[in-house]
Structures are given as C-alpha cells and as structure tokens.
Scaffold this motif. Structure first.
Motif, PDB file in Angstrom:
ATOM      1  N   ASN A  52       0.765  -1.107  -0.208  1.00 16.30           N
ATOM      2  CA  ASN A  52       0.089  -0.040   0.040  1.00 16.30           C
ATOM      3  C   ASN A  52       0.799   1.260   0.111  1.00 16.30           C
ATOM      4  O   ASN A  52       1.587   1.531   1.022  1.00 16.30           O
ATOM      5  CB  ASN A  52      -0.967  -0.039   1.053  1.00 16.30           C
ATOM      6  CG  ASN A  52      -2.026   1.032   1.206  1.00 16.30           C
ATOM      7  OD1 ASN A  52      -1.693   2.127   0.536  1.00 16.30           O
ATOM      8  ND2 ASN A  52      -3.045   0.814   1.938  1.00 16.30           N
ATOM      9  N   LYS A  54       0.014   4.236  -0.085  1.00 13.68           N
ATOM     10  CA  LYS A  54      -0.277   5.358   0.838  1.00 13.68           C
ATOM     11  C   LYS A  54       0.210   5.244   2.356  1.00 13.68           C
ATOM     12  O   LYS A  54       0.535   6.280   2.783  1.00 13.68           O
ATOM     13  CB  LYS A  54      -1.969   5.547   0.984  1.00 13.68           C
ATOM     14  CG  LYS A  54      -2.592   6.199  -0.189  1.00 13.68           C
ATOM     15  CD  LYS A  54      -4.122   6.015   0.121  1.00 13.68           C
ATOM     16  CE  LYS A  54      -4.778   6.684  -0.920  1.00 13.68           C
ATOM     17  NZ  LYS A  54      -6.463   6.648  -0.700  1.00 13.68           N
ATOM     18  N   CYS A 118      -4.248  -2.745   5.791  1.00 16.71           N
ATOM     19  CA  CYS A 118      -4.109  -3.952   4.690  1.00 16.71           C
ATOM     20  C   CYS A 118      -5.015  -3.543   3.875  1.00 16.71           C
ATOM     21  O   CYS A 118      -5.441  -4.382   2.943  1.00 16.71           O
ATOM     22  CB  CYS A 118      -3.829  -5.267   5.413  1.00 16.71           C
ATOM     23  SG  CYS A 118      -2.296  -5.596   6.271  1.00 16.71           S
ATOM     24  N   VAL A 120      -6.904  -2.706   0.479  1.00 16.51           N
ATOM     25  CA  VAL A 120      -6.553  -2.485  -0.896  1.00 16.51           C
ATOM     26  C   VAL A 120      -7.225  -1.400  -1.448  1.00 16.51           C
ATOM     27  O   VAL A 120      -8.471  -1.424  -1.395  1.00 16.51           O
ATOM     28  CB  VAL A 120      -6.377  -3.848  -1.730  1.00 16.51           C
ATOM     29  CG1 VAL A 120      -6.230  -3.675  -3.075  1.00 16.51           C
ATOM     30  CG2 VAL A 120      -5.929  -4.723  -1.157  1.00 16.51           C
TER      31      VAL A 120
END
Length: 121
Positions: A52, A54, A118, A120
């Motif tokens: 990820n 971000k 976590c 998505v």
C-alpha cells in the motif's frame, strides 16, 4: 517501414519492462525484508503480497518451515513502514481467564492493525 516497426517494438518492450519494474519492485523488496527476519529464509514462499503506497505498509501470506523441521504453515504478515514485522498470532485461546483475555487482546490488536493498514484501494 522496418525502422519504424523496430522503433515501435523497442518502445513497447521498454514500457513493459518499466511497468513490470514499477509494480513488482516494491513487492520484491517486501519479500526480501520479510525473509531477512525469518528463522528459515531459504524455505519461505509468499502469496498475496500487497504493498500500500499510501501507508507504506505491506501485507500478505508467508509459508516457511519450522526450524525444528516441522511442516510449513501459512501465516499472514504485516510489514510496517519502519521495518517492523508483525505475524498473525497463532497461539490458542486457553488457560486461565486472564490468559484467555490476553490472547484475545493480541488477536484483536493484530486484526485492527490489519484492518487499518491492509486495505486495498
């Protein structure tokens, strides 16, 4: 015409290589960092690894054999941006009431971290 076709194919191959590097490079780095923290890194295999961008967190599953020669077990992991590796707690919930509550707290902490880091998307 042949020069134009050769140039077009070269640009397409370059774009494919760049795209593969852009998407797979973070996953490769995550796998290398997780392997470095496992007791038996040679036997590790990964599946479902997601990075990820971000949050800077990576999540996925790792299978590695037990150092005592036991079978490989699939475990969920979270690799934090600071390099800390968190593995899914597999300890059973048994013992005294206080031990059960402590085990449930560890499981709840891991699940809340997985939910926060976590996702998505």
């Amino acid at each position: 015409m042949r020069v134009f076709l050769c140039l077009l194919v070269s640009v397409m191959v370059f774009a494919a290589c760049l795209g593969g590097w852009w998407f797979y490079w973070p996953v490769w780095q995550v796998e290398a960092r997780v392997k470095s923290r496992l007791p038996e890194p040679a036997t590790a295999s990964f599946s479902g690894v997601v990075y990820n961008k971000k949050t800077g967190t990576a999540c996925g599953y790792v299978s590695a054999s037990d150092p005592r020669g036991g079978p490989a077990g699939k475990t969920h992991f979270i690799l934090m941006p600071d390099g800390e590796l968190r593995l899914d707690p597999k300890d059973p919930i048994r013992g005294s009431t206080l031990q059960q509550l402590e085990s449930l707290r560890r499981h709840a902490d891991y699940l809340s971290l997985a939910y926060a880091r976590c996702q998505v998307g």
